[in-house]
Enzyme design. Structure first.
Site, PDB file in Angstrom:
ATOM      1  N   ARG A  58       0.590  16.795   9.712  1.00  0.00           N
ATOM      2  CA  ARG A  58       0.931  17.178   8.339  1.00  0.00           C
ATOM      3  C   ARG A  58      -0.290  17.598   7.533  1.00  0.00           C
ATOM      4  O   ARG A  58      -0.162  18.339   6.559  1.00  0.00           O
ATOM      5  CB  ARG A  58       1.727  16.058   7.666  1.00  0.00           C
ATOM      6  CG  ARG A  58       3.145  15.948   8.268  1.00  0.00           C
ATOM      7  CD  ARG A  58       3.915  14.769   7.727  1.00  0.00           C
ATOM      8  NE  ARG A  58       3.278  13.493   7.936  1.00  0.00           N
ATOM      9  CZ  ARG A  58       3.362  12.760   9.041  1.00  0.00           C
ATOM     10  NH1 ARG A  58       4.075  13.192  10.054  1.00  0.00           N
ATOM     11  NH2 ARG A  58       2.749  11.611   9.143  1.00  0.00           N
ATOM     12  N   GLU A  95      -1.870   1.994  11.196  1.00  0.00           N
ATOM     13  CA  GLU A  95      -1.134   0.851  10.679  1.00  0.00           C
ATOM     14  C   GLU A  95      -0.164   0.301  11.706  1.00  0.00           C
ATOM     15  O   GLU A  95       0.310  -0.822  11.589  1.00  0.00           O
ATOM     16  CB  GLU A  95      -0.420   1.191   9.361  1.00  0.00           C
ATOM     17  CG  GLU A  95       0.487   2.392   9.410  1.00  0.00           C
ATOM     18  CD  GLU A  95      -0.223   3.707   9.092  1.00  0.00           C
ATOM     19  OE1 GLU A  95       0.489   4.662   8.769  1.00  0.00           O
ATOM     20  OE2 GLU A  95      -1.448   3.813   9.193  1.00  0.00           O
TER      21      GLU A  95
END
Length: 171
Positions: A58, A95
């Site tokens: 992205r 994460e």
């Protein structure tokens, strides 16, 4: 413009317990996309940016029009094994796991000023790893730009404290 109204929340993606902030709904909106690129470019208009680096995938989407608007080159930062020539590489923590990023060794000229962009900063692992790649080459990080910041994950703490960080939406 209310960018949050253009960002879709997808629960339990890519795994249970993660709330994914999906920018595809922002990107499909012509006014939202234009506003996002223009505001980000305005923040860095006087920063003498030579290259915009966008992280897969992205970061490519926002980084390319931003580089065009700033009159800079665009450099893709890819996941391992995607680039055909000699690369600099760094492993980093996500994460929800680990990954590796790479850039071509000849992508940047030493002493260039670079802007690192992505759609989102969470823990700061991806942006921090990209900063390490930039430093391997001997370039100066002029700034970081993100559409979204997940403030509760404190990703800013993983980035150099003396570099400007611009985020357009905070959760």
């Amino acid at each position: 413009m209310d960018l949050k109204s253009l960002i879709r929340d997808i629960p339990d993606f890519p795994k249970p317990g993660i709330l994914f902030r999906d920018i595809t709904t922002l990107l499909r909106d012509p006014d939202g996309l234009r506003y996002t690129v223009d505001v980000m470019a305005d923040h860095f208009a006087d920063a003498s940016i030579d290259y915009v680096l966008g992280m897969e995938s992205r970061g490519f989407i926002i980084g390319t029009p931003l580089a065009y608007k700033l009159g800079a080159g665009f450099i893709p930062v890819r996941k391992a094994g995607k680039l055909p020539s000699d690369v600099y590489s760094v492993e980093y923590a996500l994460e929800y796991g680990t990954d590796r990023l790479e850039i071509h060794q000849d992508a940047l000229h030493p002493a260039s000023r670079v802007l690192i962009v992505d759609d989102l900063i969470a823990t700061g692992g991806t942006a921090g790893a990209t900063a390490q790649l930039v430093q391997q080459v001997g370039c100066e990080i002029a700034g970081f730009g993100f559409i979204i910041e997940l403030t509760f994950l404190e990703g800013r703490k993983s980035l150099p404290s003396d570099v400007p960080i611009v985020t357009l939406v905070q959760y």
